[in-house]
Write an enzyme that holds these catalytic residues in place. Structure first.
Site, PDB file in Angstrom:
ATOM      1  N   ILE A 104       0.832  -1.196   0.000  1.00 48.69           N
ATOM      2  CA  ILE A 104       0.000   0.000   0.000  1.00 48.69           C
ATOM      3  C   ILE A 104       0.873   1.255   0.000  1.00 48.69           C
ATOM      4  O   ILE A 104       1.980   1.235   0.509  1.00 48.69           O
ATOM      5  CB  ILE A 104      -0.977  -0.027   1.211  1.00 48.69           C
ATOM      6  CG1 ILE A 104      -1.939   1.162   1.186  1.00 48.69           C
ATOM      7  CG2 ILE A 104      -0.244  -0.155   2.520  1.00 48.69           C
ATOM      8  CD1 ILE A 104      -3.086   1.068   2.199  1.00 48.69           C
ATOM      9  N   CYS A 105       0.350   2.316  -0.598  1.00 50.80           N
ATOM     10  CA  CYS A 105       0.981   3.634  -0.625  1.00 50.80           C
ATOM     11  C   CYS A 105       2.269   3.598  -1.454  1.00 50.80           C
ATOM     12  O   CYS A 105       2.230   3.325  -2.644  1.00 50.80           O
ATOM     13  CB  CYS A 105       1.211   4.132   0.799  1.00 50.80           C
ATOM     14  SG  CYS A 105       1.675   5.871   0.930  1.00 50.80           S
ATOM     15  N   ALA A 106       3.402   3.855  -0.841  1.00 55.25           N
ATOM     16  CA  ALA A 106       4.685   3.819  -1.559  1.00 55.25           C
ATOM     17  C   ALA A 106       5.283   2.417  -1.610  1.00 55.25           C
ATOM     18  O   ALA A 106       6.247   2.171  -2.337  1.00 55.25           O
ATOM     19  CB  ALA A 106       5.678   4.774  -0.909  1.00 55.25           C
ATOM     20  N   SER A 150      -2.665  -0.802  -3.080  1.00 57.62           N
ATOM     21  CA  SER A 150      -3.632   0.206  -2.675  1.00 57.62           C
ATOM     22  C   SER A 150      -2.971   1.574  -2.623  1.00 57.62           C
ATOM     23  O   SER A 150      -1.747   1.678  -2.521  1.00 57.62           O
ATOM     24  CB  SER A 150      -4.232  -0.181  -1.314  1.00 57.62           C
ATOM     25  OG  SER A 150      -5.327   0.640  -0.992  1.00 57.62           O
TER      26      SER A 150
END
Length: 188
Positions: A104-106, A150
């Protein structure tokens, strides 16, 4: 009982780690929180400290058959995850075995580092689009085979419920969503 391995390092994004871990545990999944190196306490980007249960090496030796899912939260700590040969090896082994790899994210940058994003659909935080130009910016969660990605902290609940659905099934995920009073998306 299904088993998930979450790898946390200093600088992890708290919401992106705690939300899916909490939801998965509510769903009856055994989640092991592993840290890199000798320290068990890791501090998130907002200063919240969490206690890991073991080192990554210990977690891997406990489950020689592997985990059902590998969970990688984002945040500034992704730099440390990307630089760890142990983490990259773990991602590659998990992927090669066809088991879930969730980022998720980075954290999809770790999947890039591991060389497993080629030809795959994925999303990530807008801050990493230079390195991940094929990110699907309008998708909160993308499932492509055994990869689950995500966008970021704001999508952590949907990410966690998606993982629960993939691991314990739709009924289990819906039960958890109901227990936490997750409201259905009305398209607003």
């Amino acid at each position: 009982m299904p088993k998930v391995l979450a790898i946390l390092v200093d600088g992890f994004e708290e919401i992106e780690a705690v939300t899916p871990i909490d939801l998965l545990r509510r769903a009856g999944v055994e989640v092991t929180i592993a840290t890199l190196g000798d320290t068990r306490t890791v501090t998130g980007r907002c200063g919240i400290a969490l206690q890991g249960e073991c080192s990554l090496g210990d977690a891997l030796s406990r489950e020689p058959g592997g985990y059902d899912c590998l969970l990688l939260p984002g945040g500034p700590g992704v730099k440390t995850l990307r630089e760890s040969t142990e983490v990259i090896k773990t991602v590659n082994q998990q992927h090669a075995a066809g088991r879930l790899v969730a980022a998720i994210c980075a954290a999809p940058l770790v999947l890039l580092e591991a060389g497993i994003l080629e030809g795959r659909r994925y999303t990530a935080h807008g801050s990493v689009v230079e390195e991940l130009p094929n990110t699907l910016p309008d998708e909160a969660v993308v499932v492509d085979g055994n990869l689950v990605t995500s966008r970021g902290a704001g999508t952590a609940l949907q990410f966690g419920l998606t993982l629960a659905e993939l691991i314990v099934g739709t009924d289990g995920a819906q039960r958890i969503a109901g227990e936490i009073h997750q409201m259905p998306d009305k398209g607003n």
